[in-house]
Design a protein around this motif. Structure first.
Motif, PDB file in Angstrom:
ATOM      1  N   SER A   1      67.882  22.958  32.191  1.00  0.00           N
ATOM      2  CA  SER A   1      67.121  21.808  31.225  1.00  0.00           C
ATOM      3  C   SER A   1      67.065  20.906  31.050  1.00  0.00           C
ATOM      4  CB  SER A   1      68.160  22.842  30.045  1.00  0.00           C
ATOM      5  OG  SER A   1      69.185  22.209  30.270  1.00  0.00           O
ATOM      6  N   THR A   2      65.689  20.537  30.141  1.00  0.00           N
ATOM      7  CA  THR A   2      65.277  19.200  30.331  1.00  0.00           C
ATOM      8  C   THR A   2      65.764  19.046  28.580  1.00  0.00           C
ATOM      9  OG1 THR A   2      62.954  19.239  30.587  1.00  0.00           O
ATOM     10  CG2 THR A   2      63.765  18.838  32.429  1.00  0.00           C
ATOM     11  N   VAL A   3      65.459  17.736  28.440  1.00  0.00           N
ATOM     12  CA  VAL A   3      65.860  17.482  26.463  1.00  0.00           C
ATOM     13  C   VAL A   3      64.610  15.779  26.840  1.00  0.00           C
ATOM     14  CG1 VAL A   3      67.003  16.362  25.131  1.00  0.00           C
ATOM     15  CG2 VAL A   3      68.867  18.041  26.376  1.00  0.00           C
ATOM     16  N   THR A   4      63.799  16.408  26.342  1.00  0.00           N
ATOM     17  CA  THR A   4      62.591  14.999  25.502  1.00  0.00           C
ATOM     18  C   THR A   4      63.253  14.699  23.676  1.00  0.00           C
ATOM     19  OG1 THR A   4      61.184  16.462  26.838  1.00  0.00           O
ATOM     20  CG2 THR A   4      60.037  14.282  25.867  1.00  0.00           C
ATOM     21  N   THR A   5      63.619  13.110  23.777  1.00  0.00           N
ATOM     22  CA  THR A   5      63.596  12.990  23.081  1.00  0.00           C
ATOM     23  C   THR A   5      62.078  11.700  22.712  1.00  0.00           C
ATOM     24  OG1 THR A   5      65.233  13.455  22.872  1.00  0.00           O
ATOM     25  CG2 THR A   5      64.864  11.519  21.112  1.00  0.00           C
ATOM     26  N   THR A   6      61.544  10.952  21.523  1.00  0.00           N
ATOM     27  CA  THR A   6      60.535  10.288  20.786  1.00  0.00           C
ATOM     28  C   THR A   6      61.270   9.936  20.194  1.00  0.00           C
ATOM     29  OG1 THR A   6      59.126  12.026  20.993  1.00  0.00           O
ATOM     30  CG2 THR A   6      59.053   9.494  20.812  1.00  0.00           C
ATOM     31  N   TYR A   7      61.191   8.548  20.643  1.00  0.00           N
ATOM     32  CA  TYR A   7      61.616   6.976  20.267  1.00  0.00           C
ATOM     33  C   TYR A   7      60.633   5.883  19.675  1.00  0.00           C
ATOM     34  CZ  TYR A   7      66.360   8.470  22.554  1.00  0.00           C
ATOM     35  OH  TYR A   7      67.606   9.347  23.047  1.00  0.00           O
ATOM     36  N   LYS A   8      60.959   5.339  18.847  1.00  0.00           N
ATOM     37  CA  LYS A   8      60.414   4.228  17.809  1.00  0.00           C
ATOM     38  C   LYS A   8      61.525   3.018  18.700  1.00  0.00           C
ATOM     39  CE  LYS A   8      57.054   4.113  15.633  1.00  0.00           C
ATOM     40  NZ  LYS A   8      56.182   4.239  15.982  1.00  0.00           N
ATOM     41  N   VAL A   9      60.311   2.158  19.109  1.00  0.00           N
ATOM     42  CA  VAL A   9      60.685   1.073  19.350  1.00  0.00           C
ATOM     43  C   VAL A   9      59.474  -0.211  18.951  1.00  0.00           C
ATOM     44  CG1 VAL A   9      61.360  -0.821  21.163  1.00  0.00           C
ATOM     45  CG2 VAL A   9      62.102   1.780  21.531  1.00  0.00           C
ATOM     46  N   SER A  10      60.343  -1.265  18.648  1.00  0.00           N
ATOM     47  CA  SER A  10      59.819  -2.033  17.609  1.00  0.00           C
ATOM     48  C   SER A  10      60.026  -3.602  18.826  1.00  0.00           C
ATOM     49  CB  SER A  10      59.929  -2.582  16.630  1.00  0.00           C
ATOM     50  OG  SER A  10      61.145  -3.370  16.506  1.00  0.00           O
ATOM     51  N   GLY A  11      58.278  -4.422  18.701  1.00  0.00           N
ATOM     52  CA  GLY A  11      58.452  -5.382  19.343  1.00  0.00           C
ATOM     53  C   GLY A  11      57.608  -5.195  20.607  1.00  0.00           C
ATOM     54  N   MET A  12      57.183  -4.128  21.291  1.00  0.00           N
ATOM     55  CA  MET A  12      56.333  -3.880  22.297  1.00  0.00           C
ATOM     56  C   MET A  12      55.242  -3.704  21.988  1.00  0.00           C
ATOM     57  SD  MET A  12      57.752  -0.549  24.116  1.00  0.00           S
ATOM     58  CE  MET A  12      57.388   0.698  23.152  1.00  0.00           C
ATOM     59  N   SER A  13      54.153  -4.830  23.122  1.00  0.00           N
ATOM     60  CA  SER A  13      53.124  -5.132  22.753  1.00  0.00           C
ATOM     61  C   SER A  13      51.925  -5.448  23.412  1.00  0.00           C
ATOM     62  CB  SER A  13      52.988  -6.527  21.753  1.00  0.00           C
ATOM     63  OG  SER A  13      53.029  -7.781  23.295  1.00  0.00           O
ATOM     64  N   CYS A  14      52.255  -5.449  25.279  1.00  0.00           N
ATOM     65  CA  CYS A  14      51.929  -4.593  26.382  1.00  0.00           C
ATOM     66  C   CYS A  14      52.628  -4.426  27.622  1.00  0.00           C
ATOM     67  CB  CYS A  14      51.800  -6.466  27.436  1.00  0.00           C
ATOM     68  SG  CYS A  14      53.005  -7.397  27.366  1.00  0.00           S
TER      69      CYS A  14
ATOM     70  N   ASP B   1      73.012   7.894  21.326  1.00  0.00           N
ATOM     71  CA  ASP B   1      71.865   7.354  20.453  1.00  0.00           C
ATOM     72  C   ASP B   1      72.319   5.472  20.923  1.00  0.00           C
ATOM     73  OD1 ASP B   1      69.467   8.732  19.673  1.00  0.00           O
ATOM     74  OD2 ASP B   1      71.174   8.774  17.799  1.00  0.00           O
ATOM     75  N   ALA B   2      73.670   5.222  20.782  1.00  0.00           N
ATOM     76  CA  ALA B   2      74.218   4.398  20.977  1.00  0.00           C
ATOM     77  C   ALA B   2      73.913   3.329  23.254  1.00  0.00           C
ATOM     78  CB  ALA B   2      76.063   3.831  21.334  1.00  0.00           C
ATOM     79  N   ALA B   3      73.976   4.095  23.733  1.00  0.00           N
ATOM     80  CA  ALA B   3      73.331   3.895  24.599  1.00  0.00           C
ATOM     81  C   ALA B   3      72.174   3.645  24.827  1.00  0.00           C
ATOM     82  CB  ALA B   3      73.590   5.368  25.578  1.00  0.00           C
ATOM     83  N   VAL B   4      71.256   4.414  24.293  1.00  0.00           N
ATOM     84  CA  VAL B   4      69.310   4.017  24.435  1.00  0.00           C
ATOM     85  C   VAL B   4      69.488   2.543  23.817  1.00  0.00           C
ATOM     86  CG1 VAL B   4      67.230   4.332  23.114  1.00  0.00           C
ATOM     87  CG2 VAL B   4      69.143   6.413  24.043  1.00  0.00           C
ATOM     88  N   ARG B   5      69.879   2.587  22.730  1.00  0.00           N
ATOM     89  CA  ARG B   5      70.141   1.443  21.346  1.00  0.00           C
ATOM     90  C   ARG B   5      70.703   0.277  22.517  1.00  0.00           C
ATOM     91  NH1 ARG B   5      69.124   0.397  16.713  1.00  0.00           N
ATOM     92  NH2 ARG B   5      70.156   3.041  16.516  1.00  0.00           N
ATOM     93  N   ASP B   6      71.340   0.617  23.181  1.00  0.00           N
ATOM     94  CA  ASP B   6      71.901  -0.998  23.949  1.00  0.00           C
ATOM     95  C   ASP B   6      71.048  -0.879  25.344  1.00  0.00           C
ATOM     96  OD1 ASP B   6      74.058  -0.842  22.707  1.00  0.00           O
ATOM     97  OD2 ASP B   6      75.148   0.328  23.682  1.00  0.00           O
ATOM     98  N   ALA B   7      70.130  -0.328  25.941  1.00  0.00           N
ATOM     99  CA  ALA B   7      69.089  -0.201  26.886  1.00  0.00           C
ATOM    100  C   ALA B   7      68.282  -1.073  26.184  1.00  0.00           C
ATOM    101  CB  ALA B   7      68.775   1.459  27.461  1.00  0.00           C
ATOM    102  N   VAL B   8      67.421  -0.667  25.026  1.00  0.00           N
ATOM    103  CA  VAL B   8      66.385  -1.390  24.694  1.00  0.00           C
ATOM    104  C   VAL B   8      66.976  -2.987  23.858  1.00  0.00           C
ATOM    105  CG1 VAL B   8      65.290  -1.709  22.632  1.00  0.00           C
ATOM    106  CG2 VAL B   8      65.377   1.329  24.044  1.00  0.00           C
ATOM    107  N   ASP B   9      67.921  -3.102  23.772  1.00  0.00           N
ATOM    108  CA  ASP B   9      68.496  -4.161  23.352  1.00  0.00           C
ATOM    109  C   ASP B   9      68.448  -5.839  24.822  1.00  0.00           C
ATOM    110  OD1 ASP B   9      69.143  -4.097  20.635  1.00  0.00           O
ATOM    111  OD2 ASP B   9      70.806  -3.458  21.047  1.00  0.00           O
ATOM    112  N   GLU B  10      69.120  -5.069  25.521  1.00  0.00           N
ATOM    113  CA  GLU B  10      69.255  -5.238  26.898  1.00  0.00           C
ATOM    114  C   GLU B  10      67.497  -6.436  27.413  1.00  0.00           C
ATOM    115  OE1 GLU B  10      70.381  -7.106  30.359  1.00  0.00           O
ATOM    116  OE2 GLU B  10      71.149  -6.275  28.514  1.00  0.00           O
TER     117      GLU B  10
END
Length: 72
Positions: free
Chosen positions: A2-15, A54-63
């Motif tokens: 099975s697969t899990v699909t999750t949609t996240y909101k990320v701020s700061g992306m412009s291109c 969520d912490a792993a996702v947040r860390d990756a987006v922060d990176e």
């Protein structure tokens, strides 16, 4: 499998470069099989084999240099 699909909101992306940076970092999380980032909406759709921490996702987006706002 099975697969899990999750949609996240990320701020700061412009291109396309922003989309690529976020996608690259999220792709490094174990279990992630696909990432689709859209700077226009700030949404990032992540497909994975397991529910992601969520912490792993947040860390990756922060990176990548952006901010995880939350799940869409």
């Amino acid at each position: 499998m099975s697969t899990v699909t999750t949609t996240y909101k990320v701020s700061g992306m412009s291109c396309g470069h922003c989309e690529g940076a976020v996608s690259e970092e999220l792709s490094r999380i174990e279990g992630v099989s696909g990432v689709q980032a859209a700077a226009s909406s700030g949404e990032v759709i992540v497909t994975s084999s397991v529910e992601l921490d969520d912490a792993a996702v947040r860390d990756a987006v922060d990176e990548a240099g952006y901010e995880l706002v939350g799940r869409a």
